[in-house]
Design a protein around this motif. Structure first.
Motif, PDB file in Angstrom:
ATOM      1  N   ALA A 680     -51.180  34.756  51.168  1.00  0.00           N
ATOM      2  CA  ALA A 680     -52.241  34.843  52.169  1.00  0.00           C
ATOM      3  C   ALA A 680     -52.712  36.287  52.259  1.00  0.00           C
ATOM      4  O   ALA A 680     -51.897  37.220  52.243  1.00  0.00           O
ATOM      5  CB  ALA A 680     -51.752  34.365  53.524  1.00  0.00           C
ATOM      6  N   VAL A 681     -54.026  36.452  52.334  1.00  0.00           N
ATOM      7  CA  VAL A 681     -54.625  37.777  52.496  1.00  0.00           C
ATOM      8  C   VAL A 681     -55.483  37.735  53.752  1.00  0.00           C
ATOM      9  O   VAL A 681     -56.357  36.872  53.886  1.00  0.00           O
ATOM     10  CB  VAL A 681     -55.490  38.165  51.282  1.00  0.00           C
ATOM     11  CG1 VAL A 681     -56.118  39.540  51.508  1.00  0.00           C
ATOM     12  CG2 VAL A 681     -54.662  38.154  50.008  1.00  0.00           C
ATOM     13  N   ASN A 682     -55.221  38.661  54.660  1.00  0.00           N
ATOM     14  CA  ASN A 682     -55.981  38.732  55.912  1.00  0.00           C
ATOM     15  C   ASN A 682     -56.678  40.085  55.981  1.00  0.00           C
ATOM     16  O   ASN A 682     -56.034  41.126  55.896  1.00  0.00           O
ATOM     17  CB  ASN A 682     -55.044  38.560  57.111  1.00  0.00           C
ATOM     18  CG  ASN A 682     -55.758  38.747  58.441  1.00  0.00           C
ATOM     19  OD1 ASN A 682     -55.492  39.696  59.163  1.00  0.00           O
ATOM     20  ND2 ASN A 682     -56.670  37.839  58.771  1.00  0.00           N
ATOM     21  N   ARG A 683     -58.004  40.035  56.129  1.00  0.00           N
ATOM     22  CA  ARG A 683     -58.818  41.247  56.226  1.00  0.00           C
ATOM     23  C   ARG A 683     -59.528  41.264  57.569  1.00  0.00           C
ATOM     24  O   ARG A 683     -60.208  40.294  57.935  1.00  0.00           O
ATOM     25  CB  ARG A 683     -59.852  41.293  55.094  1.00  0.00           C
ATOM     26  CG  ARG A 683     -60.869  42.441  55.203  1.00  0.00           C
ATOM     27  CD  ARG A 683     -60.249  43.791  54.974  1.00  0.00           C
ATOM     28  NE  ARG A 683     -61.247  44.871  55.048  1.00  0.00           N
ATOM     29  CZ  ARG A 683     -60.971  46.163  54.891  1.00  0.00           C
ATOM     30  NH1 ARG A 683     -59.714  46.530  54.643  1.00  0.00           N
ATOM     31  NH2 ARG A 683     -61.920  47.069  54.966  1.00  0.00           N
ATOM     32  N   VAL A 684     -59.368  42.347  58.312  1.00  0.00           N
ATOM     33  CA  VAL A 684     -60.016  42.517  59.607  1.00  0.00           C
ATOM     34  C   VAL A 684     -60.760  43.842  59.583  1.00  0.00           C
ATOM     35  O   VAL A 684     -60.188  44.886  59.227  1.00  0.00           O
ATOM     36  CB  VAL A 684     -58.990  42.500  60.758  1.00  0.00           C
ATOM     37  CG1 VAL A 684     -59.685  42.707  62.101  1.00  0.00           C
ATOM     38  CG2 VAL A 684     -58.213  41.190  60.762  1.00  0.00           C
ATOM     39  N   LEU A 707     -53.869  42.782  55.047  1.00  0.00           N
ATOM     40  CA  LEU A 707     -52.452  42.444  55.047  1.00  0.00           C
ATOM     41  C   LEU A 707     -52.216  41.260  54.114  1.00  0.00           C
ATOM     42  O   LEU A 707     -52.959  40.280  54.133  1.00  0.00           O
ATOM     43  CB  LEU A 707     -51.972  42.099  56.452  1.00  0.00           C
ATOM     44  CG  LEU A 707     -52.191  43.189  57.516  1.00  0.00           C
ATOM     45  CD1 LEU A 707     -51.704  42.699  58.870  1.00  0.00           C
ATOM     46  CD2 LEU A 707     -51.490  44.482  57.124  1.00  0.00           C
ATOM     47  N   VAL A 708     -51.172  41.371  53.307  1.00  0.00           N
ATOM     48  CA  VAL A 708     -50.830  40.349  52.318  1.00  0.00           C
ATOM     49  C   VAL A 708     -49.458  39.781  52.647  1.00  0.00           C
ATOM     50  O   VAL A 708     -48.496  40.533  52.869  1.00  0.00           O
ATOM     51  CB  VAL A 708     -50.828  40.934  50.896  1.00  0.00           C
ATOM     52  CG1 VAL A 708     -50.473  39.850  49.877  1.00  0.00           C
ATOM     53  CG2 VAL A 708     -52.178  41.563  50.569  1.00  0.00           C
ATOM     54  N   VAL A 729     -46.760  42.614  52.516  1.00  0.00           N
ATOM     55  CA  VAL A 729     -46.133  42.939  51.233  1.00  0.00           C
ATOM     56  C   VAL A 729     -46.371  44.387  50.830  1.00  0.00           C
ATOM     57  O   VAL A 729     -45.471  45.063  50.313  1.00  0.00           O
ATOM     58  CB  VAL A 729     -46.667  41.985  50.138  1.00  0.00           C
ATOM     59  CG1 VAL A 729     -46.163  42.417  48.760  1.00  0.00           C
ATOM     60  CG2 VAL A 729     -46.262  40.552  50.440  1.00  0.00           C
ATOM     61  N   THR A 730     -47.551  44.899  51.062  1.00  0.00           N
ATOM     62  CA  THR A 730     -47.884  46.268  50.654  1.00  0.00           C
ATOM     63  C   THR A 730     -47.396  47.312  51.643  1.00  0.00           C
ATOM     64  O   THR A 730     -47.609  48.506  51.431  1.00  0.00           O
ATOM     65  CB  THR A 730     -49.411  46.415  50.485  1.00  0.00           C
ATOM     66  OG1 THR A 730     -50.053  46.149  51.744  1.00  0.00           O
ATOM     67  CG2 THR A 730     -49.939  45.436  49.441  1.00  0.00           C
TER      68      THR A 730
END
Length: 759
Positions: A680-684, A707-708, A729-730
């Protein structure tokens, strides 16, 4: 008394109408309510299923147990990234104190969203003090339901943004009614541990035609915390959440199904959490630091729920469900409130100090407690925010399916009586700082800081009819609420509860209409539109007008097997936006005071899409892909100056705080049957901490972040599954906000692994 008699008469008429409605529910009429049509919702659910979410005449999302277990999140903020239109403001990285808003409703303590568990309002005091200092733990839920648009008026009293319902584990679990069990054990980074067990089921009571059910559930969550106190103290939490259920129901196939279910739930929490963040410079240097000035901060919560639900099928198309409930919550958050001013004559709020640390060097030295530093005897004031909440009520829903000529109807009529209260009995203690350790100078007197009770009593009535003719469905609805609010202030010097010093009473009556429309262009394409009146009541003792708005939405849904897509645009036009002064918004005003923000416009676009690429391409394994995107544009339409810290001095056209313009969540996975991997990748995008326009100052910018998360699970046997996940993860360092006070980090990389057993 007159109101009580009127309400009792209305309920009596409703029940008297039941036989007549039953007679109209002919087999022909019932046949019209086919599987693909909108259905009358279960009286204790908001959406009920993914299919019902698609059928509603308004925006709705249903997250089932499979979705919740994909990443096995324990933080509700991460779960709600899967719902378009929802805005979250993280605070401590674990979701202990969620801040959730819907379509610009405001996020502070989720106080502008109708929060429910199993269809019952769950905030400690939903009318008199809706701030969610208690919140259901997502780890024991089997579903999350979110409804927006005209459907929101069913739940109240907060109808501007929408409603969120959390469904707990039913007796017998989600996979069957026989005696069964579930156990999940996991551990991970920062001393994280979670244990979750459920055991229960149904059994026949001889040949009586009845069944008895029982279930016990226990959830234990704990962590050492990822922040580091300057003096080495604790920064973690411990939570125990227990649920017990008993049930009695007719066996399947009974001519008139009925059931009685009792639920008792209790939660105990200790969390070493604080409102004290960091100066921006200190955050950039050591983001996971905690100042020594927060070392005695601790939150203790005790919560109890009792719920009794009776459901009766009066006929094949007619159901009456009644629920009585009582919630009790006590919480004492002992936390740093302010620091002695330089002149030694008063106090400076911690938010003011961290907003401008160069102007308060002495206060920063006290907060940091550097080695060798010794303060005066009155250096830090710590407030024991001791509060007790109660809420109780009874609600009844009559659901009927029938037809009148060519029209198929699904009628819901409901009534609810509810009362709640918040009791504040708080004190201030004074501490000094010596070589990094806080030492108590003076213990305050209980009730000397705040000694008051806020109360609310409300009657709510709702009626909605889902009317279907051919491809068109029209859903008119109307909600009426009458609310009595009382605030009683008692003496603080000396504290006493014998004679109040002031009593303020007010009453609010409101009619909330709504209308939803759906039209099936084809078997795959459905048009959706709706409008409704938004409302949020003022608090006890407030002299501001209620928060009101007119809300509109329109969009399209597409569903073709492996591919589904939805796009809905909305406009919330506020007549009067309310802001409530709380310590969690930074203080700087009298706690509990409310402020009018005047006219505000919030518009946006919500897009969701899902595609099973494996199914579509004929592969022998699944490739689930999904997208959730929210575009939000919100601005004030009036100019004013406010003591409410997130607003301050506002010019017409200014952006609202804590509302990112873009939010995007992408998920993808591989499903080989026995084992699965998902990402899952979340971009805000960035957002403001204070209302304004133009470039965002560094001290007010909540920076954009990506956020990954990764997760994998393997079915070792049909009843045993190994699972693992990595959040962030990063290991991206990100500031999630400047409230309650100072910059605050989101959670760093956290790895978890565990085992699930089903038996």
């Amino acid at each position: 008394m007159t109101r009580l008699l009127t309400t009792t008469a209305a309920l009596a008429l409703t029940l008297a109408a039941a036989p007549a409605l039953a007679q109209t529910a002919t087999p022909v009429a019932l046949a019209r309510v086919a599987a693909g049509d909108p259905t009358v919702l279960d009286p204790i659910t908001v959406v009920g299923s993914r299919q019902q979410a698609r059928d509603l005449g308004g925006a709705a999302t249903f997250l089932d147990l499979e979705t919740l277990r994909t990443f096995d999140y324990t933080d509700v903020h991460r779960v709600l990234r899967l719902v378009p239109g929802v805005v979250i403001q993280d605070e401590e990285g674990f979701g202990l104190r969620p801040n959730i808003g819907i379509r610009g409703s405001g996020t502070d303590r989720s106080a502008r969203v109708a929060m429910m568990e199993d269809g019952v309002l769950i905030a400690p005091a939903p009318y008199s003090a809706p701030a969610a200092y208690y919140f259901p733990r997502i780890a024991r839920m089997t579903g999350v339901e979110v409804v927006k648009g005209p459907g929101a008026i069913k739940y109240g009293p907060l109808t501007v943004g929408g409603a969120i319902n959390f469904t707990s584990t039913p007796i017998g679990g989600t996979e069957g009614d026989d005696l069964s069990g579930y156990l999940s054990l996991s551990g991970g980074s920062y001393g994280g541990f979670r244990g979750h067990g459920v055991l229960g089921g149904w059994s026949d009571l001889g040949d009586s035609g009845w069944q008895f059910g029982s279930q016990a559930e226990w959830l234990r969550e704990q962590s050492d915390g990822f922040k580091e106190l300057d003096n080495g103290g604790p920064t973690g939490f411990e939570i125990d959440d227990r649920v017990f259920k008993l049930g009695l129901r007719t066996a399947p196939g009974a001519a008139r199904a009925q059931s009685l279910t009792f639920k008792y739930q209790e939660l105990d929490e200790r969390s070493d959490e604080t409102y004290l963040g960091l100066s921006l410079d200190d955050f950039n240097a050591t983001p996971y630091r905690r100042y020594a000035g927060s070392q005695v901060d601790v939150m203790n919560v005790d919560h109890r729920t009792l719920q009794l639900t009776y459901s009766l099928d009066l006929s094949p198309g007619l159901n009456l469900t009644t629920t009585a409930y009582r919630n009790e919550t006590t919480r004492a958050w002992y936390k740093l409130n302010d620091v002695r001013n330089t002149a030694g004559t008063g106090w400076v709020g911690i938010s003011s100090v961290l907003d401008n640390p160069t102007a308060f060097p002495t206060q920063m030295a006290i907060l940091r407690g550097d080695p060798g530093f010794v303060s005066g005897p009155q250096a830090l004031r710590v407030r024991n925010n001791n509060r007790a909440y109660q809420s109780e009520g009874i609600q009844s829903v009559l659901s009927a399916r029938f037809s009148t000529g060519a029209l198929a109807h699904q009628l819901e009529v409901s009534a609810r009586w509810h009362t709640d209260s918040e009791d504040r009995f708080q004190r201030d203690d004074v501490w000094r700082m010596e070589d990094g350790d806080m030492l108590l100078t003076t213990r305050g007197v209980d009730g000397a800081q705040a000694n008051r009770v806020g109360e609310a009593e409300a009657w709510a009535f709702f009626v909605r009819d889902v009317i279907t003719i051919d491809r068109l469905t029209v859903t008119p609805g109307l909600r009426y609420e009458t609310i009595d609010l009382t605030r009683t202030d008692y003496p603080t010097s000396p504290p006493s509860r014998t004679t109040p010093v002031r009593v303020r009473e007010s009453q609010v009556d409101v009619w909330l209409p709504g209308l939803g429309l759906t039209y099936d262009l084809t078997d795959e394409v459905r048009l959706v539109a709706g409008a409704h009146r938004g409302f949020a009541n003022p608090g006890p003792g407030s002299d501001v007008d209620p928060e009101t708005s007119w809300n509109y939405e329109a969009g399209v849904r597409f569903d073709r097997g492996a591919l589904a897509f939805e796009a809905i645009g909305y406009l919330n036009a506020y007549d009067n936006l309310l802001g409530t002064c709380t310590a969690s918004t930074g203080g700087g005003c009298t706690i509990g005071d409310q402020f009018s923000g005047g006219e505000v416009r919030v518009s946006g676009l919500e897009v969701t899409g899902s595609w099973d690429a494996g199914n579509a391409l004929g592969l022998d394994f699944g490739v689930p892909l999904s997208l959730v995107y929210t575009l939000t544009d919100a601005e004030f339409e009036t100019s004013f100056t406010s003591a409410y810290e997130p607003w301050g001095t506002v010019t017409s056209g200014d952006d609202l705080p804590y509302l990112p313009r873009h939010q995007l969540t992408l998920r993808g996975g591989l499903d080989f049957g026995d084992w699965r991997v998902n990402a899952a990748v979340n971009r805000v995008s960035d957002a403001r901490a204070v209302a304004g326009s133009g470039p965002i100052p560094d001290g007010e910018r909540i920076e954009a972040r990506t956020l990954v998360d990764l997760a994998a699970d393997w079915d070792v046997t049909p009843s045993a599954t190994l699972f693992a996940s990595v959040q962030n993860v990063t290991d991206e360092v990100h500031n999630v906000g400047f409230s309650p006070a100072g910059a605050r980090p989101g959670a760093p990389r956290i790895a978890t692994a565990g085992l699930r057993l089903r038996f």
